[in-house]
Motif scaffolding. Structure first.
Motif, PDB file in Angstrom:
ATOM      1  N   ILE A  54      16.724   5.642   8.767  1.00  0.00           N
ATOM      2  CA  ILE A  54      16.400   4.434   9.545  1.00  0.00           C
ATOM      3  C   ILE A  54      17.710   3.799   9.988  1.00  0.00           C
ATOM      4  O   ILE A  54      18.582   3.520   9.159  1.00  0.00           O
ATOM      5  N   MET A  71       5.268  -2.069   6.577  1.00  0.00           N
ATOM      6  CA  MET A  71       5.979  -1.638   7.782  1.00  0.00           C
ATOM      7  C   MET A  71       4.993  -1.386   8.921  1.00  0.00           C
ATOM      8  O   MET A  71       3.939  -0.794   8.718  1.00  0.00           O
ATOM      9  N   GLU A  72       5.338  -1.825  10.089  1.00  0.00           N
ATOM     10  CA  GLU A  72       4.563  -1.551  11.298  1.00  0.00           C
ATOM     11  C   GLU A  72       5.474  -0.853  12.299  1.00  0.00           C
ATOM     12  O   GLU A  72       6.647  -1.230  12.432  1.00  0.00           O
ATOM     13  N   ILE A  73       4.924   0.169  12.990  1.00  0.00           N
ATOM     14  CA  ILE A  73       5.769   0.952  13.897  1.00  0.00           C
ATOM     15  C   ILE A  73       5.104   1.141  15.247  1.00  0.00           C
ATOM     16  O   ILE A  73       3.879   0.977  15.399  1.00  0.00           O
ATOM     17  N   GLU A  74       5.949   1.499  16.202  1.00  0.00           N
ATOM     18  CA  GLU A  74       5.479   1.919  17.524  1.00  0.00           C
ATOM     19  C   GLU A  74       5.841   3.393  17.708  1.00  0.00           C
ATOM     20  O   GLU A  74       6.992   3.792  17.499  1.00  0.00           O
ATOM     21  N   PHE A  80      10.129   6.660  17.080  1.00  0.00           N
ATOM     22  CA  PHE A  80       9.394   5.875  16.089  1.00  0.00           C
ATOM     23  C   PHE A  80      10.187   4.592  15.818  1.00  0.00           C
ATOM     24  O   PHE A  80      11.206   4.620  15.124  1.00  0.00           O
ATOM     25  N   ILE A  83      10.515   0.684  14.492  1.00  0.00           N
ATOM     26  CA  ILE A  83       9.937  -0.282  13.542  1.00  0.00           C
ATOM     27  C   ILE A  83       9.725  -1.622  14.240  1.00  0.00           C
ATOM     28  O   ILE A  83      10.640  -2.166  14.866  1.00  0.00           O
TER      29      ILE A  83
END
Length: 627
Positions: A504, A549-552, A623, A625
């Motif tokens: 990350i 955690m939220e991702i696109e 990906f 965050i």
């Protein structure tokens, strides 16, 4: 005839107008120097508004508790001359603003004065919910303009200072009568009855106030203003002194000034302990913090002499006003202060006795007794838990009776949020409070100071969590069952995702990406192949490790085919990756997919003529965050 009278009226009016003498700055300054603040204010209102004039005008109103007018004068002063205004004026302006209930601006000015942020409504809300008792108040007189204060117990009566004497004895400070002492009874409704002037031996043509009596009623100490004005700096002041009197043969006699009284400083608000061995008082004598009013104590020796005054120290005293001491038999000190944090102007505080010479950190008694104006002169009958205090919240000094009621004790939990690596405070973090069943009770957004606080209840278990975008949430569990534990300090240290995981990384533009191997799709296809599944399984592990955690998921194509075709294809590929994660246990709410088509190539080829390798580089999944 009417015309004649009209001409005569106009002529007389003009004559009167020209006969009036316009005030000068010199005359206004002279009145101000003599502390004739009412007349000084009238004079300053007529002269050009220079920096010094505006400051003195604001002070005239401030010292007479005319806060709206003080705000007007100070406001003009700050608007024009703020950069050169003395620091102590910031303090007065802030309290004047608070006195008009403008806490937002008052706190902003006070924060500049103190050098750190202050929020009066937040502080008073927290302290009021956490003090052991609340107060039920009632004014003791229907006449709100008597100027009553300085109350003390006197057997089955009370003695207090008041302006309710001869109207012709004008005092320049506020253009009102001089203070005298009065005695009275208090009826069952808390009203003053049978009010009588105190002894003529005590009351003179000067101010008398703040009496305190020995347990047998045979000795009293009280305040009296000095016989002459003494020049201190640019001002002339009649200092306040403490006197002693003895009750002999049915009358008060032997009035003597105490040896530590002076013409060069004031000693005031005496309080004699029940055993008669200590006398507490307020003074600005040498040794006081920055020359302001501090609380002192002297020993009363058996031979009638006194020890040297001892300052109660910086736990109690500040560079501002500490006045009106009162001690219970167990040694709890009550006093008024505008130097400790409060509602604005003088507030009532209590401090528990630690030893014969030390007191604990003062506790504000909260908004059930303290107002935005001056609240002071707190005295308590320990047997009945009833008492009296004074306040000018209605514009004039008035006496109030109070009854203490049990306050549902709530436990204040406070702390701060910091980056675990840099230890820097993290404003903008969200802190959430949960009960022991996981129900969200309250959440707050951390302010500029990086701190948070919650009010909780005794004998309960809680969990607290701190959230910040791109950080791993921190959590702590605690309970409030420990008796007497009021303050729980939590240091919530959160670690950024990019400090915790090598894959990350934070980009130059501030975005945070999970850097995985590329996902490959067959030509014109969007189904997840085994190789792509292996890459997504790494992402799956990260998402399960960090459940908040939220991702696109972003899908990109090369530049071959049309824009519309590429956009549709990329959307399907991104959605396909999202569905794979959902199928394997990730909450859909934590995921977002978007297809960028060919709009964000990593490699921009001249004349759009990319090599097969360059096209492959541009075909990728990213990906990012989000939280």
């Amino acid at each position: 005839m009417k015309k004649f009278y009209y001409i005569l009226f106009v002529f007389c009016s003009i004559t009167t107008l020209f006969a009036q003498k316009k005030a000068s700055v010199k005359e206004a300054n002279s009145l101000f120097g003599r502390k004739a603040y009412v007349k000084a204010a009238e004079a300053y209102e007529q002269v050009p508004q220079s920096k010094q004039v505006l400051q003195n005008l604001g002070d005239c109103y401030y010292y007479n508790f005319q806060m709206n007018n003080a705000v007007r004068a100070y406001g003009q002063l700050f608007f024009t001359y703020k950069d050169s205004v003395k620091k102590e004026v910031f303090f007065r302006y802030a309290n004047a603003l608070k006195g008009t209930k403008d806490f937002d601006k008052g706190d902003a000015i006070m924060s500049e004065y103190l050098g750190y942020e202050q929020s009066t409504p937040k502080f008073m809300k927290n302290i009021t919910r956490n003090i052991p008792t609340s107060f039920k108040l009632q004014m003791m007189s229907k006449n709100k303009t008597n100027g009553d204060f300085g109350i003390s117990f006197y057997g089955d009566k009370v003695v207090f200072a008041s302006l309710r004497n001869a109207a012709d004895k004008a005092y320049g400070w506020n253009d009102r009568p001089y203070l005298d002492l009065f005695s009275a009874k208090v009826n069952s409704q808390g009203q003053l009855t049978d009010v009588e002037p105190f002894s003529d031996v005590i009351n003179t043509k000067k101010h008398e106030s703040n009496a305190t009596f020995s347990a047998d009623g045979k000795i009293m100490y009280f305040n009296r203003s000095g016989e002459k004005q003494v020049k201190v700096g640019n001002e002339k002041v009649a200092m306040i002194k403490i006197y002693k009197a003895e009750f002999v043969n049915g009358k008060w006699d032997k009035v003597t000034m105490l040896p530590f009284s002076s013409d060069t400083y004031s000693v005031e608000h005496p309080f004699l302990t029940k055993d008669g061995k200590k006398l507490y008082f307020a003074s600005d004598m040498p040794g006081s913090f920055e020359g302001s009013m501090d609380i002192y104590v002297v020993d009363v020796n058996e031979d009638g002499t006194y020890s040297q005054p001892r300052n109660l120290g910086e736990t109690i005293n500040t560079i501002h006003r500490e006045q009106f001491p009162f001690l219970t038999e167990d040694g709890t000190l009550y006093f008024a202060s505008d130097g400790h944090q409060g509602n604005g102007n003088l507030d009532v505080f209590m401090s528990l006795k630690i030893s014969d010479t030390e007191f604990d950190k003062p506790l504000n008694l909260g908004s059930t007794i303290n107002s935005e104006m001056d609240d002071f002169n707190f005295i308590l009958d320990e047997k009945t838990q009833k008492g009296y205090f004074a306040s000018n919240r209605t514009g004039d000094d008035n006496l109030y009776t109070f009854v203490q009621e049990e306050n549902k004790l709530q436990y204040l939990v406070e702390g701060e949020v910091r980056d675990v690596k840099t230890t820097e405070l993290l404003p903008g973090a969200t802190v959430k409070l949960f009960d022991d069943k996981g129900n969200l009770l309250e959440e707050v957004l951390v302010g500029k100071d990086g701190t948070f606080d919650f009010n909780t209840e005794p004998n309960r278990k809680y969990k607290i969590m701190a959230f910040k975008d791109f950080y791993i949430p921190a959590e702590a569990e605690f309970d409030t069952s420990q008796k007497g534990k009021v303050y729980i300090d939590l240091q919530m240290k959160v670690q950024s995702y990019y400090d915790a995981e090598d894959i990350i990384n934070k980009q130059a533009d501030g975005t945070v990406l999970i850097e995985l191997e590329n996902i490959y799709f067959d030509l014109n296809k969007w189904d997840i192949k085994p190789q792509a599944a292996q890459v997504l399984n790494v992402l799956l592990g990260i998402l399960k490790k960090y459940p908040y955690m939220e991702i696109e998921i972003g899908a990109h194509t090369d530049s071959r085919a049309s824009d519309v075709y590429n956009l549709r294809l990329s959307n399907k590929r991104a959605a396909s990756a999202l569905e794979y994660l959902v199928k394997n246990g990730i909450d859909r709410k934590r995921l977002r997919s978007i297809g960028y088509g060919e709009t964000k190539p990593l490699i921009i080829c001249p004349k759009n003529d990319c090599t097969p390798a360059e096209h492959a580089t541009n075909r990728r999944c990213t990906f990012m965050i989000l939280k």
